[in-house]
Design a protein around this motif. Sequence first.
Motif, PDB file in Angstrom:
ATOM      1  N   TYR A  52       0.829  -1.202   0.000  1.00  0.00           N
ATOM      2  CA  TYR A  52       0.000   0.000   0.000  1.00  0.00           C
ATOM      3  C   TYR A  52       0.865   1.255   0.000  1.00  0.00           C
ATOM      4  CZ  TYR A  52      -3.568  -3.371   1.342  1.00  0.00           C
ATOM      5  OH  TYR A  52      -4.407  -4.450   1.376  1.00  0.00           O
ATOM      6  N   PRO A  53       0.475   2.273  -0.767  1.00  0.00           N
ATOM      7  CA  PRO A  53       1.258   3.517  -0.812  1.00  0.00           C
ATOM      8  C   PRO A  53       1.338   4.239   0.523  1.00  0.00           C
ATOM      9  CG  PRO A  53      -0.219   3.377  -2.697  1.00  0.00           C
ATOM     10  CD  PRO A  53      -0.592   2.259  -1.776  1.00  0.00           C
ATOM     11  N   LYS A  54       0.439   3.923   1.465  1.00  0.00           N
ATOM     12  CA  LYS A  54       0.473   4.586   2.772  1.00  0.00           C
ATOM     13  C   LYS A  54       1.682   4.156   3.611  1.00  0.00           C
ATOM     14  CE  LYS A  54      -2.454   1.117   5.038  1.00  0.00           C
ATOM     15  NZ  LYS A  54      -3.720   0.853   5.745  1.00  0.00           N
ATOM     16  N   GLN A  55       2.339   3.082   3.202  1.00  0.00           N
ATOM     17  CA  GLN A  55       3.532   2.648   3.917  1.00  0.00           C
ATOM     18  C   GLN A  55       4.658   3.658   3.673  1.00  0.00           C
ATOM     19  OE1 GLN A  55       2.724  -1.456   2.132  1.00  0.00           O
ATOM     20  NE2 GLN A  55       4.008  -1.992   3.882  1.00  0.00           N
ATOM     21  N   ILE A  56       5.330   4.045   4.746  1.00  0.00           N
ATOM     22  CA  ILE A  56       6.351   5.090   4.677  1.00  0.00           C
ATOM     23  C   ILE A  56       7.735   4.456   4.760  1.00  0.00           C
ATOM     24  CG2 ILE A  56       7.254   7.174   5.776  1.00  0.00           C
ATOM     25  CD1 ILE A  56       4.436   7.615   6.916  1.00  0.00           C
ATOM     26  N   VAL A  57       8.600   4.837   3.833  1.00  0.00           N
ATOM     27  CA  VAL A  57       9.967   4.307   3.795  1.00  0.00           C
ATOM     28  C   VAL A  57      10.938   5.407   4.179  1.00  0.00           C
ATOM     29  CG1 VAL A  57      11.733   3.197   2.390  1.00  0.00           C
ATOM     30  CG2 VAL A  57       9.308   2.674   1.995  1.00  0.00           C
ATOM     31  N   ALA A  58      11.629   5.234   5.305  1.00  0.00           N
ATOM     32  CA  ALA A  58      12.626   6.201   5.742  1.00  0.00           C
ATOM     33  C   ALA A  58      13.974   5.922   5.087  1.00  0.00           C
ATOM     34  CB  ALA A  58      12.762   6.176   7.262  1.00  0.00           C
ATOM     35  N   VAL A  59      14.321   4.630   4.979  1.00  0.00           N
ATOM     36  CA  VAL A  59      15.583   4.233   4.358  1.00  0.00           C
ATOM     37  C   VAL A  59      15.292   3.104   3.373  1.00  0.00           C
ATOM     38  CG1 VAL A  59      17.909   3.341   4.725  1.00  0.00           C
ATOM     39  CG2 VAL A  59      16.868   4.839   6.436  1.00  0.00           C
ATOM     40  N   SER A  60      15.590   3.340   2.097  1.00  0.00           N
ATOM     41  CA  SER A  60      15.342   2.342   1.059  1.00  0.00           C
ATOM     42  C   SER A  60      16.509   1.364   0.972  1.00  0.00           C
ATOM     43  CB  SER A  60      15.151   3.024  -0.299  1.00  0.00           C
ATOM     44  OG  SER A  60      14.065   3.906  -0.273  1.00  0.00           O
ATOM     45  N   PRO A  61      16.289   0.166   0.417  1.00  0.00           N
ATOM     46  CA  PRO A  61      17.405  -0.762   0.206  1.00  0.00           C
ATOM     47  C   PRO A  61      18.390  -0.178  -0.799  1.00  0.00           C
ATOM     48  CG  PRO A  61      15.398  -1.574  -0.849  1.00  0.00           C
ATOM     49  CD  PRO A  61      14.996  -0.412  -0.012  1.00  0.00           C
ATOM     50  N   ALA A  62      19.670  -0.433  -0.579  1.00  0.00           N
ATOM     51  CA  ALA A  62      20.722   0.207  -1.381  1.00  0.00           C
ATOM     52  C   ALA A  62      20.708  -0.259  -2.840  1.00  0.00           C
ATOM     53  CB  ALA A  62      22.087  -0.066  -0.746  1.00  0.00           C
ATOM     54  N   LYS A  63      20.499  -1.544  -3.093  1.00  0.00           N
ATOM     55  CA  LYS A  63      20.671  -2.066  -4.453  1.00  0.00           C
ATOM     56  C   LYS A  63      19.428  -2.747  -5.015  1.00  0.00           C
ATOM     57  CE  LYS A  63      25.604  -2.939  -3.662  1.00  0.00           C
ATOM     58  NZ  LYS A  63      26.684  -3.973  -3.666  1.00  0.00           N
ATOM     59  N   THR A  64      18.374  -2.830  -4.249  1.00  0.00           N
ATOM     60  CA  THR A  64      17.186  -3.575  -4.681  1.00  0.00           C
ATOM     61  C   THR A  64      16.048  -2.624  -5.031  1.00  0.00           C
ATOM     62  OG1 THR A  64      17.793  -5.419  -3.237  1.00  0.00           O
ATOM     63  CG2 THR A  64      15.519  -5.352  -4.014  1.00  0.00           C
ATOM     64  N   LYS A  65      15.362  -2.921  -6.117  1.00  0.00           N
ATOM     65  CA  LYS A  65      14.243  -2.111  -6.549  1.00  0.00           C
ATOM     66  C   LYS A  65      13.106  -2.209  -5.542  1.00  0.00           C
ATOM     67  CE  LYS A  65      13.054   0.346 -10.277  1.00  0.00           C
ATOM     68  NZ  LYS A  65      13.881   1.407 -10.868  1.00  0.00           N
ATOM     69  N   LEU A  66      12.567  -1.051  -5.148  1.00  0.00           N
ATOM     70  CA  LEU A  66      11.455  -0.988  -4.208  1.00  0.00           C
ATOM     71  C   LEU A  66      10.272  -0.329  -4.912  1.00  0.00           C
ATOM     72  CD1 LEU A  66      10.716  -1.603  -1.216  1.00  0.00           C
ATOM     73  CD2 LEU A  66      11.370   0.749  -0.685  1.00  0.00           C
ATOM     74  N   LEU A  67       9.122  -1.028  -4.932  1.00  0.00           N
ATOM     75  CA  LEU A  67       7.989  -0.561  -5.725  1.00  0.00           C
ATOM     76  C   LEU A  67       6.709  -0.493  -4.897  1.00  0.00           C
ATOM     77  CD1 LEU A  67       8.428  -2.960  -8.792  1.00  0.00           C
ATOM     78  CD2 LEU A  67       9.305  -0.613  -8.626  1.00  0.00           C
ATOM     79  N   PHE A  68       5.780   0.362  -5.347  1.00  0.00           N
ATOM     80  CA  PHE A  68       4.389   0.279  -4.947  1.00  0.00           C
ATOM     81  C   PHE A  68       3.648  -0.431  -6.082  1.00  0.00           C
ATOM     82  CE2 PHE A  68       5.535   4.045  -2.288  1.00  0.00           C
ATOM     83  CZ  PHE A  68       5.258   3.451  -1.053  1.00  0.00           C
ATOM     84  N   PRO A  69       2.473  -0.986  -5.826  1.00  0.00           N
ATOM     85  CA  PRO A  69       1.790  -1.786  -6.857  1.00  0.00           C
ATOM     86  C   PRO A  69       1.599  -1.080  -8.190  1.00  0.00           C
ATOM     87  CG  PRO A  69       0.756  -2.140  -4.741  1.00  0.00           C
ATOM     88  CD  PRO A  69       1.763  -1.052  -4.533  1.00  0.00           C
ATOM     89  N   ASN A  70       1.316   0.224  -8.175  1.00  0.00           N
ATOM     90  CA  ASN A  70       1.064   0.919  -9.443  1.00  0.00           C
ATOM     91  C   ASN A  70       2.316   1.049 -10.307  1.00  0.00           C
ATOM     92  OD1 ASN A  70       2.175   2.748  -7.575  1.00  0.00           O
ATOM     93  ND2 ASN A  70       1.350   4.492  -8.685  1.00  0.00           N
ATOM     94  N   LEU A  71       3.494   0.760  -9.740  1.00  0.00           N
ATOM     95  CA  LEU A  71       4.741   0.855 -10.489  1.00  0.00           C
ATOM     96  C   LEU A  71       5.177  -0.487 -11.086  1.00  0.00           C
ATOM     97  CD1 LEU A  71       6.770   3.150  -8.048  1.00  0.00           C
ATOM     98  CD2 LEU A  71       5.596   3.822 -10.151  1.00  0.00           C
ATOM     99  N   ILE A  72       4.450  -1.557 -10.761  1.00  0.00           N
ATOM    100  CA  ILE A  72       4.836  -2.880 -11.256  1.00  0.00           C
ATOM    101  C   ILE A  72       4.804  -2.962 -12.785  1.00  0.00           C
ATOM    102  CG2 ILE A  72       4.206  -5.332 -11.284  1.00  0.00           C
ATOM    103  CD1 ILE A  72       3.337  -5.037  -8.384  1.00  0.00           C
TER     104      ILE A  72
END
Length: 249
Positions: free
Chosen positions: A74-94
């Motif tokens: 869900y887009p409501k999830q908040i990410v303070a620190v993203s993974p350095a090398k791995t793609k991180l997506l919300f469903p609409n970006l799949i």
Amino acid sequence: MTPWYGAVLEVKNIGGVLEFRDNPPQLIRTREDGHKDGFESPVVQLERNCELLKEWLMRRSIHLPIYGAVVLAYPKQIVAVSPAKTKLLFPNLIPSFIRSIPQQGKKLDKETFDWVSADLVKSHQIFIPKPICETYDIPFSEFKTGVRCEACGRIRMVKLPRTWYCPHCKVTNSQAHFKTLREWFLIFKRNITNRECRDFLQINDIQVAKRILQMMNWQSQGTFRNRLYIMDLCNGNTSQNKEALTLRQ
């Protein structure tokens, strides 16, 4: 799976503020009250699943590149620190992520692709997670007990002869206990006793609980007070006749 590549999406639904740490690999969740929880890194889970898919394909002499991404449900999830090398997506970006994957290298012919796709589906196994209480160390007392009414969603249906009665919406349902008992195995543990059944369904009669458990057609171990009933979660209800679920008190 495509004729050019395979893609693995590791989906997570964890609320709060999320931090993806690399050393050591870990996911930290900070709740609204400031409490922090640690989880296995989804990045590690993704890498493991990609490797397992590669091995599965190689055993069939199929060599395809495997791509992966971590998806937050869900887009409501908040990410303070993203993974350095791995793609991180919300469903609409799949969709855009999939379109961005290069279609390079040797393409599988239609016959091979159809075969490997069918074999992949055939090889699928239902994932049965550990009980929630075991995973998160939550005590039994934290859960509401009682039979849930499928009509209105309220808990604490009342046991009547041959059926269950909902005092909120006045509906009766002779099989209401089945889904509630299934929740026991997903929430608490892999077996249940007569006493636990009575506590969970909020009934007092030992014989009523005994009939309920016996009519569920589950495996059992032990005798008398020490008897445990075990449900095969992979096959769900193993009864051949739905009427066997109806109480006959």
